[in-house]
Design an enzyme around this catalytic site. Structure first.
Site, short mmCIF file in Angstrom:
data_model
loop_
_atom_site.label_atom_id
_atom_site.label_comp_id
_atom_site.label_asym_id
_atom_site.label_seq_id
_atom_site.Cartn_x
_atom_site.Cartn_y
_atom_site.Cartn_z
N THR A 1 0.95 -1.31 -0.10
CA THR A 1 -0.15 -0.06 -0.02
C THR A 1 0.87 1.24 -0.02
O THR A 1 2.00 1.29 0.51
CB THR A 1 -0.93 0.00 1.12
OG1 THR A 1 -1.31 1.26 1.32
CG2 THR A 1 -0.18 -0.28 2.39
N TYR B 1 -1.73 0.51 10.00
CA TYR B 1 -1.91 -0.17 8.77
C TYR B 1 -0.51 -0.15 7.76
O TYR B 1 -0.28 -1.20 7.47
CB TYR B 1 -3.15 0.09 8.07
CG TYR B 1 -3.36 -0.18 6.65
CD1 TYR B 1 -3.61 -1.55 6.14
CD2 TYR B 1 -3.30 0.85 5.54
CE1 TYR B 1 -3.62 -1.85 5.01
CE2 TYR B 1 -3.50 0.40 4.22
CZ TYR B 1 -3.69 -0.95 4.02
OH TYR B 1 -3.90 -1.58 2.76
#
Ligand code: UDP
Length: 334
Positions: free
Chosen positions: A122, A146
């Site tokens: 990501t 995250y």
């Protein structure tokens, strides 16, 4: 693709939003597919090719059994939690389901000597970079759990590849949105939090309105800028990555984005214009963990894989998301 290019592949998280679009393209290319998914956010109907092994990557014995039954040539690892604010309030869920479960999977990849891995990473690994466009060598400095959970997974993959013959492709996704243009599959995650999905739910009347989280960012209209990429362009990057590794291209890290960004307000205006529906939008305080602007440099994936996006158009992305949302609500009501 030639017949001997067909592979037996494991897709973790193949019942989820992005995984299911990749499974469809893998299936269309003739690959033999096994999906591992715990169906926590995914759906069995979304697996349009191959077969499901229902289970959890926390269960090493389960993964070992699946690897022992099948002779995988490649693994595509999607299964993960992906909600930034949730990762801030519940970090260990992310270090468990993302980082530890990747370790479990890598243990089996090593044990069963799997040569190829494609990993879903990501743009959140970059944190809040001090550059207008992010390149793959921009330093990693995640600002939320995250992003950190994915950065740690990337590191484990690189270290394992160094120690063994594993070839990997790490794909750093920017903001994935939209759906299959024929509305056969799409984002069906319960309690979705992502911007375009939330706005489409407002159009469908599933929500009475939505919020803009922060209007004081250092951007052209004060709201965050993101690089939205259509899910089928992202899916084709996975197929190209597999193909490249199989041809001896070795290991790589690629950004997956179009290299341009839209603000939150621009996205919401596009949803309203294309749907012809108005809905209440409340401007409120910043959400935890959001950087101002994230846009990709994508020269590396274009030149190395010959990847050429087909849907680099916000209207196309939003229209496919709106069409899917209407179809999904119709399916749920019958
Ligand atoms: N956002 C928003 N309202 C929403 C959902 C998201 O203002 O209901 C904003 C969010 O704060 C961020 C951008 O939209 O600035 C993209 O967020 P999203 O959750 O879609 O993706 P992320 O970039 O966090 O992966």
């Amino acid at each position: 693709m030639q017949k001997d290019d067909k592979m037996k592949v494991l897709v973790t998280g193949g019942a989820g939003y992005i995984g299911s679009h990749v499974v469809r393209q893998l299936g269309e290319a003739g690959h033999d597919i096994v999906v591992i998914d715990n169906l926590s956010t995914g759906h069995e109907w979304a697996i349009t090719y191959g077969r499901l092994e229902k289970g959890d990557l926390a269960d090493v014995d389960f993964i070992d059994r699946v690897f022992s039954k099948e002779n995988f040539e490649a693994v595509l690892h999607f299964a993960a939690n992906i909600v930034v604010p949730e990762s801030v309030s519940n970090p260990l869920k992310y270090y468990g389901n993302n980082t530890r479960n990747t370790l479990n999977l890598l243990t089996m990849i090593q044990k069963h000597k799997i040569p190829y891995l494609v990993f879903s990473s990501t743009a959140a690994v970059y944190g809040m970079p001090d550059v207008k466009e992010i390149a793959e060598d921009t330093p990693l400095n995640p600002i939320n759990p995250y992003g950190a959970s994915k950065m740690m997974s990337e590191r484990m993959i690189q270290d394992l590849a160094f120690a063994t013959g594993l070839n990997y492709t790490i794909l750093r996704y920017f903001n994935v949105a939209g759906a299959d243009l024929k509305s056969r599959i799409g984002q069906a995650t319960p309690e979705a939090t992502h911007l375009i999905k939330v706005a489409c739910e407002c159009v469908q009347g599933i929500r009475s309105g939505m919020k803009v989280f922060g209007t004081d960012y250092a951007t052209r209209d004060g709201t965050c800028i993101r690089d939205y990429i259509h899910v089928d362009d992202l899916a084709s990057a996975h197929i190209a990555a597999l193909d490249h590794m199989k041809k001896g291209g070795g290991s790589n890290i690629f950004n997956c984005g179009y290299g341009r960004g839209f603000t939150v307000k621009e996205v919401i205006e596009t949803v309203k214009r294309l749907s012809g529906k108005d809905f209440p939008v409340e401007e409120t305080v910043r959400r935890d963990g959001d950087p101002d602007a994230l846009t990709a440099r994508n020269e590396r994936i274009r030149t190395t894989l010959g990847w050429t996006p087909q849907y680099d158009n916000l209207d196309t992305i939003v229209k496919s998301a709106l069409d899917w949302e209407a179809e999904w609500q119709r399916r749920k009501s019958v």
